[in-house]
Design a protein around this motif. Structure first.
Motif, PDB file in Angstrom:
ATOM      1  N   GLY A  33     -17.199  20.484 -22.608  1.00 31.46           N
ATOM      2  CA  GLY A  33     -16.583  19.171 -22.463  1.00 31.46           C
ATOM      3  C   GLY A  33     -15.281  19.288 -21.718  1.00 31.46           C
ATOM      4  N   LEU A  34     -14.930  18.262 -20.972  1.00 35.14           N
ATOM      5  CA  LEU A  34     -13.704  18.303 -20.173  1.00 35.14           C
ATOM      6  C   LEU A  34     -13.148  16.896 -20.035  1.00 35.14           C
ATOM      7  N   THR A  35     -11.901  16.741 -20.404  1.00 36.44           N
ATOM      8  CA  THR A  35     -11.197  15.474 -20.207  1.00 36.44           C
ATOM      9  C   THR A  35      -9.821  15.784 -19.638  1.00 36.44           C
ATOM     10  N   VAL A  36      -9.662  15.550 -18.369  1.00 35.30           N
ATOM     11  CA  VAL A  36      -8.372  15.774 -17.711  1.00 35.30           C
ATOM     12  C   VAL A  36      -8.362  14.969 -16.420  1.00 35.30           C
ATOM     13  N   ILE A  37      -7.210  14.412 -16.084  1.00 37.06           N
ATOM     14  CA  ILE A  37      -7.068  13.651 -14.841  1.00 37.06           C
ATOM     15  C   ILE A  37      -6.215  14.462 -13.873  1.00 37.06           C
ATOM     16  N   PRO A  38      -6.747  14.827 -12.711  1.00 37.99           N
ATOM     17  CA  PRO A  38      -5.945  15.549 -11.712  1.00 37.99           C
ATOM     18  C   PRO A  38      -4.958  14.581 -11.054  1.00 37.99           C
ATOM     19  N   LEU A  39      -3.771  14.485 -11.615  1.00 35.53           N
ATOM     20  CA  LEU A  39      -2.846  13.424 -11.242  1.00 35.53           C
ATOM     21  C   LEU A  39      -2.271  13.577  -9.835  1.00 35.53           C
ATOM     22  N   SER A  40      -2.309  14.766  -9.277  1.00 34.06           N
ATOM     23  CA  SER A  40      -1.886  14.892  -7.874  1.00 34.06           C
ATOM     24  C   SER A  40      -2.829  14.099  -6.974  1.00 34.06           C
ATOM     25  N   VAL A  41      -4.116  14.231  -7.222  1.00 33.70           N
ATOM     26  CA  VAL A  41      -5.116  13.484  -6.446  1.00 33.70           C
ATOM     27  C   VAL A  41      -4.952  11.991  -6.694  1.00 33.70           C
ATOM     28  N   THR A  42      -4.727  11.632  -7.947  1.00 24.96           N
ATOM     29  CA  THR A  42      -4.518  10.227  -8.302  1.00 24.96           C
ATOM     30  C   THR A  42      -3.317   9.646  -7.570  1.00 24.96           C
ATOM     31  N   LEU A  43      -2.214  10.382  -7.565  1.00 24.08           N
ATOM     32  CA  LEU A  43      -0.976   9.888  -6.947  1.00 24.08           C
ATOM     33  C   LEU A  43      -1.143   9.691  -5.452  1.00 24.08           C
ATOM     34  N   VAL A  44      -1.765  10.655  -4.779  1.00 20.80           N
ATOM     35  CA  VAL A  44      -1.982  10.523  -3.332  1.00 20.80           C
ATOM     36  C   VAL A  44      -2.835   9.297  -3.034  1.00 20.80           C
ATOM     37  N   GLY A  45      -3.915   9.128  -3.779  1.00 24.97           N
ATOM     38  CA  GLY A  45      -4.773   7.967  -3.556  1.00 24.97           C
ATOM     39  C   GLY A  45      -4.061   6.659  -3.801  1.00 24.97           C
ATOM     40  N   ALA A  46      -3.241   6.614  -4.848  1.00 31.17           N
ATOM     41  CA  ALA A  46      -2.515   5.386  -5.163  1.00 31.17           C
ATOM     42  C   ALA A  46      -1.522   5.029  -4.062  1.00 31.17           C
ATOM     43  N   LEU A  47      -0.792   6.019  -3.552  1.00 30.10           N
ATOM     44  CA  LEU A  47       0.206   5.759  -2.519  1.00 30.10           C
ATOM     45  C   LEU A  47      -0.444   5.286  -1.214  1.00 30.10           C
ATOM     46  N   VAL A  48      -1.523   5.940  -0.815  1.00 32.85           N
ATOM     47  CA  VAL A  48      -2.187   5.565   0.444  1.00 32.85           C
ATOM     48  C   VAL A  48      -2.840   4.196   0.322  1.00 32.85           C
ATOM     49  N   THR A  49      -3.534   3.955  -0.783  1.00 31.61           N
ATOM     50  CA  THR A  49      -4.213   2.668  -0.969  1.00 31.61           C
ATOM     51  C   THR A  49      -3.207   1.524  -1.083  1.00 31.61           C
ATOM     52  N   ALA A  50      -2.120   1.750  -1.821  1.00 31.46           N
ATOM     53  CA  ALA A  50      -1.094   0.707  -1.957  1.00 31.46           C
ATOM     54  C   ALA A  50      -0.464   0.374  -0.614  1.00 31.46           C
ATOM     55  N   ALA A  51      -0.203   1.395   0.201  1.00 28.13           N
ATOM     56  CA  ALA A  51       0.385   1.144   1.521  1.00 28.13           C
ATOM     57  C   ALA A  51      -0.543   0.300   2.381  1.00 28.13           C
ATOM     58  N   GLY A  52      -1.836   0.603   2.342  1.00 30.90           N
ATOM     59  CA  GLY A  52      -2.794  -0.193   3.106  1.00 30.90           C
ATOM     60  C   GLY A  52      -2.917  -1.610   2.595  1.00 30.90           C
ATOM     61  N   PHE A  53      -2.818  -1.779   1.278  1.00 30.90           N
ATOM     62  CA  PHE A  53      -2.903  -3.110   0.683  1.00 30.90           C
ATOM     63  C   PHE A  53      -1.702  -3.969   1.057  1.00 30.90           C
ATOM     64  N   LEU A  54      -0.516  -3.369   1.080  1.00 33.82           N
ATOM     65  CA  LEU A  54       0.709  -4.119   1.330  1.00 33.82           C
ATOM     66  C   LEU A  54       0.969  -4.386   2.810  1.00 33.82           C
ATOM     67  N   ARG A  55       0.419  -3.580   3.693  1.00 38.87           N
ATOM     68  CA  ARG A  55       0.797  -3.664   5.113  1.00 38.87           C
ATOM     69  C   ARG A  55       0.614  -5.060   5.710  1.00 38.87           C
ATOM     70  N   PRO A  56      -0.520  -5.722   5.533  1.00 42.66           N
ATOM     71  CA  PRO A  56      -0.656  -7.053   6.146  1.00 42.66           C
ATOM     72  C   PRO A  56       0.112  -8.146   5.417  1.00 42.66           C
ATOM     73  N   LEU A  57       0.739  -7.810   4.279  1.00 43.79           N
ATOM     74  CA  LEU A  57       1.480  -8.806   3.502  1.00 43.79           C
ATOM     75  C   LEU A  57       2.976  -8.762   3.763  1.00 43.79           C
ATOM     76  N   ARG A  58       3.414  -7.915   4.675  1.00 44.79           N
ATOM     77  CA  ARG A  58       4.850  -7.736   4.906  1.00 44.79           C
ATOM     78  C   ARG A  58       5.488  -8.989   5.491  1.00 44.79           C
ATOM     79  N   HIS A  59       6.801  -9.101   5.255  1.00 42.43           N
ATOM     80  CA  HIS A  59       7.638 -10.126   5.877  1.00 42.43           C
ATOM     81  C   HIS A  59       7.222 -11.536   5.485  1.00 42.43           C
ATOM     82  N   ARG A  60       6.733 -11.674   4.281  1.00 45.66           N
ATOM     83  CA  ARG A  60       6.396 -13.000   3.767  1.00 45.66           C
ATOM     84  C   ARG A  60       6.955 -13.114   2.359  1.00 45.66           C
ATOM     85  N   ALA A  61       7.438 -14.280   2.014  1.00 46.03           N
ATOM     86  CA  ALA A  61       8.037 -14.475   0.701  1.00 46.03           C
ATOM     87  C   ALA A  61       7.021 -14.933  -0.328  1.00 46.03           C
ATOM     88  N   VAL A  62       6.040 -15.717   0.105  1.00 41.05           N
ATOM     89  CA  VAL A  62       5.093 -16.318  -0.830  1.00 41.05           C
ATOM     90  C   VAL A  62       3.681 -16.187  -0.276  1.00 41.05           C
TER      91      VAL A  62
END
Length: 425
Positions: A82-111
Motif C-alpha cells: 500500500g502507498l499513500t503519498v503526494i509528490p508535492l514537487s510535481v503538484t506545485l509545478v503543475g499548480a503554478l503552470v496551470t494557474a498562470a495559463g488560467f490567469l493570463r487572458p484575465l489580466r488587466h480587468r477589474a471585474v
C-alpha cells in the motif's frame, strides 16, 4: 452591437485553443518534473518498461488521484502493499503552470462575471480531464520483485513463489480528485492575483482575503526556495547528485513544509521499518526508525542534531516577512489587530493543508503459507507519518496572531501603496 463585439472578444480570449494549451502545459510540466525526479531515483531501470507508466502514475497521485497496489507470489504466497503519498514537487509545478495559463487572458480587468469565469474554467477542465484519463489508463504495470538474493530468486522460480507487484490507477477517483484539485488551483489563483478580475458580488472580500492568501503563497514558496538552496549545497558538499535531484523534483515541499510546521512547535507521529526510509535529512530517519511509533518534534529532533532549533528562528523570520507583505498589500486603514486576525486565519488554513497533504503511508510484505511475520527476512517494511492535527492548528493560530500584529505595525508606513484590485501585479 458593442455588447456583441465584447462577447466575441471574450470568446476569443477564452477559446478552446487557449484552453487546450493551458491544460496540456500543466500536465506536460508535471510529467517532465516527475520523469526527471524518478530518473534520479533510479526508476528508469525498472523492468518490463515500467518507467513511463510509473511517471504517469506519479502525475496522477500528484493531483490527488488514487493508485492501487497489488501483488501475488504464486499459489502458496501473497504480497501485500500500500502507498499513500503526494509528490508535492510535481503538484506545485503543475499548480503554478496551470494557474498562470488560467490567469493570463484575465489580466488587466477589474471585474468579470461568474458565468465568464465558469465558462473559461470549464473549457480547461474538459481538456484536463481528457488528459488525466489518458494518464490514468497508462499508469498501470505488473513486474517481478527481486527477493534480494540470487539464490532466493532461483528458489522462488522453482517453487512458483516469485513475488510480483503491480499498480493500477483508480480511474473514477482519479478523475474526481483531479477535478477537485483543478478547481482548487483556479480558486487560489483568483484569490492570490491582484490583477485577476472577480465577480461584482465578491469584490468586497478582496481587501481582506487577497493579501492574506498572497502572503501564504509567498511563505510556502520561500520555504521551497530555501529547501532548494540546502539541497544544492548538500549535492555539492556530499555528492549523491541524482538522489538529491530526485528529492527536489519529487518531494521537496513534503520535507520543507513539514519542517515549517515542526518549527512552529507541531508534533508528528511516525515509524520507519524495513527497507523504507526518508531520503533527506537523515535525522528524520534516525528518529522514526524502530518498531514503536515515534514522536517527531523539535525536542526529539534536537536530541539527534541540536541545529534543529534554528527552525524556530527561520520560521519567525519567514512569518514576520509574510505578515509584512500581507499588511503592505492591505488598505492603509487596516489596524494591526485586524492584520493579526487575518494572518492567524490564513496560517491555520495553510497548516491544515500541509497536515492533510503531508501524510505518508507505505507498507510492503510477503505472506508465505499464511505466515505474514516475515519482517526479519527483509521482505517487509512499513512507513507512516501523520500529524497531531489540533495542536498544530492551535500553535499556528498563536504564531499567526503574533506575526500578523508585528507585520501590521512594521507596515504602517507602507500599507496601501498597492491597493488590492488595482490591476497591478
Amino acid at each position: 452591437m458593442r455588447s456583441n463585439l465584447s462577447s466575441g472578444r471574450a470568446v476569443a480570449r477564452h477559446g478552446w485553443v487557449r484552453a487546450v494549451a493551458t491544460a496540456l502545459a500543466g500536465l506536460i510540466a508535471m510529467g517532465i518534473t516527475a520523469a526527471l525526479g524518478l530518473w534520479g531515483a533510479g526508476a528508469a531501470d525498472l523492468p518490463d518498461g515500467a518507467y513511463p507508466r510509473v511517471v504517469a502514475a506519479t502525475v496522477v497521485t500528484a493531483v490527488g488521484g488514487s493508485v492501487d497496489l497489488s501483488g501475488d507470489a504464486g499459489g502458496i504466497a501473497d504480497t501485500r502493499a500500500g502507498l499513500t503519498v503526494i509528490p508535492l514537487s510535481v503538484t506545485l509545478v503543475g499548480a503554478l503552470v496551470t494557474a498562470a495559463g488560467f490567469l493570463r487572458p484575465l489580466r488587466h480587468r477589474a471585474v468579470a462575471s461568474a458565468a465568464e469565469l465558469a465558462g473559461w474554467a470549464a473549457r480547461i477542465a474538459v481538456v484536463w480531464l481528457l488528459g488525466l484519463l489518458a494518464l490514468a489508463l497508462a499508469g498501470r504495470q505488473t513486474f517481478a520483485v527481486s527477493l534480494g538474493d540470487d539464490t532466493l530468486d532461483d528458489l522462488g522460480e522453482v517453487f512458483g513463489v516469485t513475488p510480483r507487484a503491480g499498480f493500477a490507477t483508480d480511474v473514477p477517483l482519479t478523475l474526481l480528485f483531479g477535478l477537485v484539485w483543478l478547481a482548487g488551483v483556479f480558486v487560489l489563483a483568483l484569490l492570490v492575483s491582484r490583477g485577476a478580475p472577480l465577480p461584482p458580488r465578491l469584490l468586497r472580500f478582496q481587501e481582506s482575503v487577497r493579501p492574506a492568501a498572497y502572503a501564504m503563497v509567498v511563505l510556502l514558496l520561500a520555504c521551497v526556495a530555501l529547501g532548494v538552496v540546502v539541497a544544492l549545497v548538500t549535492a555539492v558538499t556530499r555528492g549523491h547528485a541524482p538522489q538529491t535531484l530526485a528529492v527536489v523534483l519529487l518531494g521537496l515541499p513534503n520535507l520543507v513544509w513539514l519542517a515549517l510546521t515542526i518549527g512552529l512547535g507541531a508534533t508528528w507521529e511516525g515509524r520507519v521499518e524495513g527497507p523504507f526510509g526518508l531520503p533527506m535529512p537523515q535525522v528524520l530517519d534516525e528518529v522514526l526508525r524502530g518498531s514503536e511509533t515515534a514522536t517527531l518534534n523539535l525536542r526529539t529532533l534536537a536530541e539527534q542534531d541540536g541545529r534543529v532549533w534554528w527552525l524556530v528562528v527561520v520560521d519567525a523570520v519567514l512569518l514576520s516577512a509574510a505578515a509584512f507583505v500581507m499588511a503592505a498589500r492591505s488598505p492603509a486603514r487596516t489596524p494591526a489587530w485586524r492584520s493579526a486576525v487575518h494572518m492567524a486565519v490564513a496560517l491555520v488554513l495553510t497548516v491544515l493543508m500541509i497536515c492533510l497533504v503531508g501524510r505518508v503511508s507505505a507498507h510492503y510484505g510477503l505472506t508465505l503459507f499464511g505466515i505474514s511475520d516475515l519482517g526479519g527476512t527483509g521482505l517487509g517494511g512499513d512507513l507512516f507519518l501523520r500529524p497531531r492535527l489540533w495542536s498544530a492548528l492551535g500553535l499556528a493560530a498563536l504564531w499567526g496572531l503574533a506575526a500578523g500584529f508585528l507585520g501590521g505595525l512594521l507596515a504602517r508606513g507602507t500599507a496601501g501603496r498597492g491597493r488590492v484590485g488595482d490591476g497591478s501585479g
